[in-house]
Enzyme design. Structure first.
Site, PDB file in Angstrom:
ATOM      1  N   GLY A  33     -11.525   6.847 -18.389  1.00 54.37           N
ATOM      2  CA  GLY A  33     -11.297   5.249 -18.075  1.00 54.37           C
ATOM      3  C   GLY A  33     -12.726   4.699 -17.986  1.00 54.37           C
ATOM      4  O   GLY A  33     -13.615   5.066 -18.437  1.00 54.37           O
ATOM      5  N   LYS A  69      -7.759  -0.648  -9.231  1.00 56.82           N
ATOM      6  CA  LYS A  69      -6.756   0.182  -9.686  1.00 56.82           C
ATOM      7  C   LYS A  69      -5.312  -0.562  -9.697  1.00 56.82           C
ATOM      8  O   LYS A  69      -5.487  -1.433  -9.052  1.00 56.82           O
ATOM      9  CB  LYS A  69      -6.734   1.603  -8.852  1.00 56.82           C
ATOM     10  N   VAL A 126      -6.850   0.427   6.508  1.00 55.13           N
ATOM     11  CA  VAL A 126      -6.699   1.699   7.426  1.00 55.13           C
ATOM     12  C   VAL A 126      -6.062   1.473   8.789  1.00 55.13           C
ATOM     13  O   VAL A 126      -5.097   2.089   9.123  1.00 55.13           O
ATOM     14  CB  VAL A 126      -7.987   2.581   7.664  1.00 55.13           C
ATOM     15  N   ARG A 138      -4.581   6.467   0.184  1.00 55.79           N
ATOM     16  CA  ARG A 138      -4.921   5.632  -1.120  1.00 55.79           C
ATOM     17  C   ARG A 138      -4.335   4.502  -1.016  1.00 55.79           C
ATOM     18  O   ARG A 138      -3.197   4.333  -0.653  1.00 55.79           O
ATOM     19  CB  ARG A 138      -4.280   6.490  -2.319  1.00 55.79           C
ATOM     20  N   GLU A 139      -4.963   3.273  -1.509  1.00 52.53           N
ATOM     21  CA  GLU A 139      -4.435   1.922  -1.433  1.00 52.53           C
ATOM     22  C   GLU A 139      -3.308   2.071  -2.648  1.00 52.53           C
ATOM     23  O   GLU A 139      -3.463   2.708  -3.594  1.00 52.53           O
ATOM     24  CB  GLU A 139      -5.722   0.954  -2.014  1.00 52.53           C
ATOM     25  N   LYS A 144     -13.946  14.684   4.990  1.00 49.38           N
ATOM     26  CA  LYS A 144     -13.423  13.328   4.481  1.00 49.38           C
ATOM     27  C   LYS A 144     -14.517  13.101   3.424  1.00 49.38           C
ATOM     28  O   LYS A 144     -14.069  12.662   2.249  1.00 49.38           O
ATOM     29  CB  LYS A 144     -13.519  12.173   5.603  1.00 49.38           C
ATOM     30  N   CYS A 158     -14.033   2.889  -1.359  1.00 48.97           N
ATOM     31  CA  CYS A 158     -14.079   4.069  -0.766  1.00 48.97           C
ATOM     32  C   CYS A 158     -15.039   4.993  -1.767  1.00 48.97           C
ATOM     33  O   CYS A 158     -16.239   5.479  -1.178  1.00 48.97           O
ATOM     34  CB  CYS A 158     -12.676   4.804  -0.638  1.00 48.97           C
ATOM     35  N   LYS A 208     -18.863   3.742  -2.122  1.00 45.63           N
ATOM     36  CA  LYS A 208     -19.535   3.987  -0.730  1.00 45.63           C
ATOM     37  C   LYS A 208     -19.771   5.301  -0.352  1.00 45.63           C
ATOM     38  O   LYS A 208     -20.778   5.772   0.214  1.00 45.63           O
ATOM     39  CB  LYS A 208     -19.307   2.720  -0.058  1.00 45.63           C
TER      40      LYS A 208
HETATM   41  C1  UGA Z   1      -9.454   7.030  -2.206  1.00 43.86           C
HETATM   42  C2  UGA Z   1      -9.042   8.529  -2.135  1.00 43.86           C
HETATM   43  O1  UGA Z   1      -8.058   8.815  -3.059  1.00 43.86           O
HETATM   44  C3  UGA Z   1      -8.049   8.540  -0.768  1.00 43.86           C
HETATM   45  O2  UGA Z   1      -7.581  10.087  -0.481  1.00 43.86           O
HETATM   46  C4  UGA Z   1      -8.965   8.229   0.563  1.00 43.86           C
HETATM   47  O3  UGA Z   1      -8.435   8.333   1.738  1.00 43.86           O
HETATM   48  C5  UGA Z   1      -9.499   6.873   0.430  1.00 43.86           C
HETATM   49  O4  UGA Z   1     -10.031   6.619  -0.933  1.00 43.86           O
HETATM   50  C6  UGA Z   1     -10.186   6.306   1.199  1.00 43.86           C
HETATM   51  O5  UGA Z   1     -11.633   6.979   1.661  1.00 43.86           O
HETATM   52  O6  UGA Z   1      -9.875   5.603   2.187  1.00 43.86           O
HETATM   53  P1  UGA Z   1      -8.576   4.949  -3.176  1.00 43.86           P
HETATM   54  O7  UGA Z   1     -10.004   4.191  -2.938  1.00 43.86           O
HETATM   55  O8  UGA Z   1      -7.398   4.057  -2.614  1.00 43.86           O
HETATM   56  O9  UGA Z   1      -8.335   6.123  -2.250  1.00 43.86           O
HETATM   57  O10 UGA Z   1      -8.196   4.812  -4.736  1.00 43.86           O
HETATM   58  P2  UGA Z   1      -7.893   6.269  -5.711  1.00 43.86           P
HETATM   59  O11 UGA Z   1      -6.366   6.289  -5.974  1.00 43.86           O
HETATM   60  O12 UGA Z   1      -8.653   7.355  -5.356  1.00 43.86           O
HETATM   61  O13 UGA Z   1      -8.629   5.890  -6.849  1.00 43.86           O
HETATM   62  C7  UGA Z   1     -10.197   5.399  -7.031  1.00 43.86           C
HETATM   63  C8  UGA Z   1     -10.673   5.086  -8.230  1.00 43.86           C
HETATM   64  O14 UGA Z   1     -10.702   6.165  -9.261  1.00 43.86           O
HETATM   65  C9  UGA Z   1      -9.862   3.953  -9.173  1.00 43.86           C
HETATM   66  O15 UGA Z   1     -10.864   2.995  -9.228  1.00 43.86           O
HETATM   67  C10 UGA Z   1      -9.188   4.526  -9.929  1.00 43.86           C
HETATM   68  O16 UGA Z   1      -8.733   4.014 -10.917  1.00 43.86           O
HETATM   69  C11 UGA Z   1     -10.226   5.678 -10.201  1.00 43.86           C
HETATM   70  N1  UGA Z   1      -9.547   7.085 -10.880  1.00 43.86           N
HETATM   71  C12 UGA Z   1      -8.716   7.716 -10.353  1.00 43.86           C
HETATM   72  C13 UGA Z   1      -9.945   7.247 -12.123  1.00 43.86           C
HETATM   73  O17 UGA Z   1     -10.633   6.582 -12.843  1.00 43.86           O
HETATM   74  N2  UGA Z   1      -9.250   8.397 -12.858  1.00 43.86           N
HETATM   75  C14 UGA Z   1      -8.403   9.023 -12.211  1.00 43.86           C
HETATM   76  O18 UGA Z   1      -8.007   9.916 -12.600  1.00 43.86           O
HETATM   77  C15 UGA Z   1      -8.159   8.725 -10.798  1.00 43.86           C
END
Ligand code: UGA
Length: 458
Positions: A272, A339, A11, A155-156, A223, A279, A282
Site C-alpha cells: 500500500g 490506518k 499506552v 496496536r492502535e 520490542k 510507532c 520512530k
Molecule cells: C504497532 C505494532 O503493530 C504493535 O504491536 C506495537 O505495540 C505498536 O506499534 C507500538 O509500538 O506501540 P500500530 O502502530 O498501532 O502498532 O499499527 P500497525 O497496525 O502495526 O500498523 C502500522 C502501519 O503499517 C500502518 O500505517 C498500517 O497501515 C501499515 N501496514 C500494516 C501496512 O502497510 N501493511 C500491512 O500489512 C500492515
C-alpha cells in the site's frame, strides 16, 4: 494490587484501564492538565474501540481514578508503570527526557519500596539508567526501587483486545520477587479471568498467552526488534508490489501464497502506501541509531525505511502520470488516519500524500470517519468535507489513503457520477479492481495490474 500509571496516552490509558478491568486498583496521572481534566470529566482524548466503556465503568466501580498530584500517584502504587512518550529527536534517537523526568519525580516522591515498570518503548540500557537515576535521586528517601521492563504490543484500534488477549507478555527482570509481582499483576490475563468487552459471549478458544521472562536488556530489545521486523515485512511487500507492476503479476496472489508457509506467516504483507503511525517510523529509526551507537550499520533496516519513503513518491508519480498535470486539479482524499479504526494522524502516509499533492499545486478535499479534527490542525491547507460524496464531487481524481472498511461499502456508482473524471487511485488495495472498473472507473491500485482482489489478512 495497587498500581500507578504515569502518562495517559494510548499506552497508559489502555494499560491503566485494562489493569483496572482485570481487578487491580489503578491510579493514573498525566502532566498535561487539560488532558487529565478531560479524563476526569469522563471524556476520551483518543478514539479507541471499547476504551471509553471500560474507562467509565471502572471509574464508576471505583477501581480506576485520576490523580491531580504526581506525588500522590507515586505513593499510592506498589507498582508504577511508566507510560510516557518517547518521541523521535531530529537525529532519530528516542527523546528520553520524559522518562528521566518521571524517574527523578518517583525517586523524590516515593516513601516506600516500589516496583518501577518501563512500559514506554525505550532503547536498550534505559532500564539501567532508570535504576541509576532512582538510586541517586532517591538516596535520601529511604525507599528501595526495583526496575522491570514490560514492553507493550498494543496496536492502535485494537489496543483493548491486544491487552486482554496478548500472544505474549514479556517481562525483563533482575530478581524473582519482581517476576512474581509481575506475574501476579498479569495472572487474570493469563487465566482469562475477566469480563471480556471484546467477546461479550465469551472468549473461549483464545490461546493462553506466553509469559516470557528475560533480562531487562533482552526485553527492551524484543520490542524494537518486533516492530522493526514488522516494518521490514511491509517494505518487502511494497518492493514486491513494485516488481509485480513491472512484470504484470499480482502482489496479493504472491503474498497470499507466501503467507501460507508458517515460517513466513500471512500478516503484515499488505502492500500500500507504506507504514506510518507513531510507532514503526520512530522505532525503526531509533533501532538503526541504537545499532549505530553499538558499532553496527543496520543497513537492512535503513533500506526498509527508505523503501517506505519511496512508496509515497511512487504513488505521487502514479497520480502525476494519470492526471498529466496536477496543478489546479481537484483531488479527493478518502482517509487521513495512519490506518483504519483510529483517529491518529501522526506520521500518517495519508497526510504525507496530501502534503505532497498540495505542494504540486493540487486542490485537495478530504474526509476521514475519525481523524478530521487531528488532520485539520496538522494540515490546514486541505478542504475538509462532511463525507466521502462531498469529497468526490467535481474531483479529477479520488485517492483511497486509509483502509477504512466503510469506504469499501460506499455507493461507488453515485461517486462515479459525481466526479469530473472517474479516476480512482487506491493506495490501500481496498477495492476489487474488476468490480470497480465495471462501474466505469479508471482504477489503479498497488501491485495489482489487473486481477481480482483476494482480501489479504491484516
Ligand atoms: C504497532 C505494532 O503493530 C504493535 O504491536 C506495537 O505495540 C505498536 O506499534 C507500538 O509500538 O506501540 P500500530 O502502530 O498501532 O502498532 O499499527 P500497525 O497496525 O502495526 O500498523 C502500522 C502501519 O503499517 C500502518 O500505517 C498500517 O497501515 C501499515 N501496514 C500494516 C501496512 O502497510 N501493511 C500491512 O500489512 C500492515
Amino acid at each position: 494490587m495497587r498500581i500507578s500509571v504515569i502518562g495517559c496516552g494510548y499506552v497508559g490509558l489502555v494499560t491503566g484501564t485494562c489493569l483496572a478491568e482485570v481487578g487491580h486498583s489503578v491510579v493514573c496521572f498525566d502532566s498535561d492538565t487539560a488532558k487529565a481534566q478531560m479524563l476526569r470529566d469522563g471524556r476520551m482524548p483518543i478514539y479507541e474501540p471499547h476504551l471509553e466503556e471500560l474507562f467509565l465503568r471502572n471509574r464508576q466501580e471505583g477501581r480506576l481514578s485520576l490523580a491531580e498530584d504526581a506525588g500522590e500517584t507515586v505513593r499510592s502504587g506498589d507498582a508504577i508503570f511508566i507510560c510516557v512518550g518517547t518521541p523521535p529527536l531530529e537525529n532519530g534517537d528516542s527523546d528520553l527526557s520524559a522518562i528521566d523526568h518521571v524517574a527523578r519525580m518517583i525517586a523524590s516522591e516515593a516513601r516506600s519500596p516500589k516496583l518501577v515498570v518501563e512500559k514506554s518503548t525505550v532503547p536498550v540500557r534505559t532500564g539501567q539508567e532508570l535504576k541509576r537515576a532512582l538510586a541517586v535521586y532517591g538516596r535520601n528517601s529511604g525507599s528501595k526501587f526495583r526496575v522491570a521492563s514490560n514492553p507493550e504490543f498494543l496496536r492502535e484500534g485494537t489496543g483493548v483486545e491486544d491487552f486482554l488477549h496478548p500472544d505474549r507478555i514479556v517481562v525483563g527482570v533482575e530478581d524473582e520477587q519482581t517476576e512474581r509481582q509481575l506475574r501476579e499483576i498479569y495472572q487474570p490475563v493469563l487465566d482469562g479471568k475477566f469480563r471480556c468487552p471484546v467477546h461479550p459471549s465469551g472468549c473461549q478458544g483464545a490461546p493462553e498467552p506466553a509469559f516470557v521472562v528475560t533480562t531487562i536488556a533482552s526485553s527492551e530489545l524484543i520490542k524494537h526488534a518486533s516492530n522493526s521486523f514488522l516494518a521490514l515485512k511491509i517494505s518487502y511487500a511494497n518492493a514486491l508490489a513494485d516488481l509485480c507492476e513491472r512484470l504484470g503479476a499480482n502482489v496479493e496472489e504472491v503474498t497470499r501464497a507466501m503467507g501460507l508457509d508458517p515460517r513466513i506467516g500471512p500478516h503484515f504483507l499488505r502492500a500500500g502506501l507504506g507504514f506510518g503511525g507513531f510507532c514503526f517510523p520512530k522505532d525503526i529509526q531509533a533501532f538503526i541509531r541504537l545499532a549505530e551507537r553499538a558499532g553496527m550499520d543496520f543497513r537492512l533496516l535503513k533500506e526498509a525505511e527508505s523503501l517506505n519513503h519511496h512508496q509515497i513518491e511512487r504513488f505521487v508519480e502514479k497520480i502525476r502520470h494519470a492526471l498529466w498535470v496536477v496543478r489546479d486539479k481537484r483531488i479527493g482524499l478518502l482517509g487521513l488516519a495512519f490506518k483504519a479504526n483510529t483517529d491518529d494522524t501522526r506520521f500518517s502516509p495519508a497526510l504525507k500524500l496530501a502534503a505532497r499533492l498540495l505542494a504540486e499545486g493540487a486542490e485537495v478535499h478530504a474526509y476521514d470517519p475519525q481523524a478530521m479534527e487531528k488532520a485539520r490542525t496538522e494540515l490546514p491547507g486541505v478542504n475538509y468535507e462532511a463525507d466521502a460524496y462531498a469529497v468526490a464531487r467535481g474531483a479529477d481524481a479520488l485517492v483511497i489513503a486509509t483502509e477504512w472498511p466503510e469506504f469499501a461499502r460506499l455507493d461507488w456508482e453515485k461517486i462515479q457520477a459525481e466526479m469530473a473524471r472517474p479516476l480512482l487511485m487506491d493506495g490501500r488495495n481496498l477495492l476489487d479492481p474488476k468490480t470497480i472498473r465495471a462501474l466505469g472507473f479508471e482504477y489503479q491500485s498497488v501491485g495489482r495490474p489487473d486481477g481480482d482482489s483476494i482480501g489479504l489478512p491484516a
